[in-house]
Design an enzyme around this catalytic site. Structure first.
Site, PDB file in Angstrom:
ATOM      1  N   CYS A  32       0.875  -1.169   0.000  1.00  0.00           N
ATOM      2  CA  CYS A  32       0.000   0.000   0.000  1.00  0.00           C
ATOM      3  C   CYS A  32       0.907   1.211   0.000  1.00  0.00           C
ATOM      4  O   CYS A  32       1.615   1.461   0.979  1.00  0.00           O
ATOM      5  CB  CYS A  32      -0.922   0.002   1.216  1.00  0.00           C
ATOM      6  SG  CYS A  32      -2.032   1.444   1.275  1.00  0.00           S
ATOM      7  N   GLU A  65      -3.928   1.424  -6.135  1.00  0.00           N
ATOM      8  CA  GLU A  65      -3.038   0.336  -6.524  1.00  0.00           C
ATOM      9  C   GLU A  65      -2.836   0.425  -8.034  1.00  0.00           C
ATOM     10  O   GLU A  65      -3.700   0.932  -8.754  1.00  0.00           O
ATOM     11  CB  GLU A  65      -3.609  -1.021  -6.120  1.00  0.00           C
ATOM     12  CG  GLU A  65      -2.610  -2.156  -6.171  1.00  0.00           C
ATOM     13  CD  GLU A  65      -1.316  -1.826  -5.432  1.00  0.00           C
ATOM     14  OE1 GLU A  65      -0.336  -1.452  -6.115  1.00  0.00           O
ATOM     15  OE2 GLU A  65      -1.284  -1.931  -4.195  1.00  0.00           O
TER      16      GLU A  65
END
Length: 223
Positions: free
Chosen positions: A2, A103
């Site tokens: 992340c 992402e």
């Protein structure tokens, strides 16, 4: 991993979603929070109060604070074993507050990865499982830092990446924020992927690739 996330809701909306905690009265919406920047987190210090921590863990024993650049994420599978994280897992856990994250998806034959914005279907804010620590510099200053725990992806995230951040269920906040030392066996059941059917994702502009870009256009869907 992340590497970027958002927190765009106003303080009153955040207070409604996290009614057991107190938050700063004012803070600016953030559409592209990046490592080394301030993030809003709730540490397990028994105060139930959110504050700003720098993203990128500096363990209290570290000699060089630049280690933070390598510790923005902690793998859930080895969190109880790695020297940088095992102490925090036992003693210093936190909630890191967000309402979405990014992402990047690789496409066959395409050099540039496509960024996706991931959020809850109900658009409500949520909490990543994190660890925190306080580092004291040789000149007497101190800084509080944190890291986001990651795990195997759910069905949605597996189409984008091979990792995802650990998102905690609201019912597990109190357990995670227990101020008492905890054994790995008592917490590892919380290190899991969040249900895919509660999440949604769509492609966004590559403007998000630059950390200096921080505006609402970043979360607008693109074809």
């Amino acid at each position: 991993m992340c590497g970027r996330f958002t927190l765009t809701v106003d303080p009153s909306e955040l207070q409604d979603a996290f009614s057991d905690f107190t938050f700063p009265d004012q803070f600016s919406p953030r559409f592209n929070i990046a490592p080394t920047q301030p993030v809003l987190a709730i540490p397990n210090d028994a105060k139930n109060k959110a504050d700003f921590f720098l993203w990128g863990l500096i363990p209290s024993w570290a000699k060089d604070p630049s280690i933070a650049n390598k510790l923005i994420n902690a793998r859930g599978e080895t969190i109880s074993e790695k020297p940088s994280f095992r102490g925090g897992f036992k003693y210093k856990r936190c909630l890191i507050i967000a309402d979405g994250f990014y992402e990047w998806k690789a496409q066959p034959g395409v050099k540039t990865k496509t960024p996706y914005f991931i959020h809850m279907k109900d658009r409500k804010p949520f909490a990543f499982a994190g660890l925190w620590d306080e580092w004291h510099s040789p000149d007497g200053g101190s800084v509080r830092t944190c890291t986001i725990i990651t795990t195997e992806p759910n069905e949605l995230m597996s189409t984008l990446h091979n990792r995802m951040p650990v998102i905690l269920n609201q019912k597990d906040y109190a357990d995670w924020l227990d101020a008492a030392p905890r054994t790995p066996d008592s917490l590892l059941h919380l290190i899991k992927s969040f249900p895919a059917d509660k999440m949604s994702a769509y492609p966004v502009s590559t403007m998000v690739n630059a950390p200096g870009n921080d505006r609402a256009e970043l979360v607008v869907p693109v074809q």
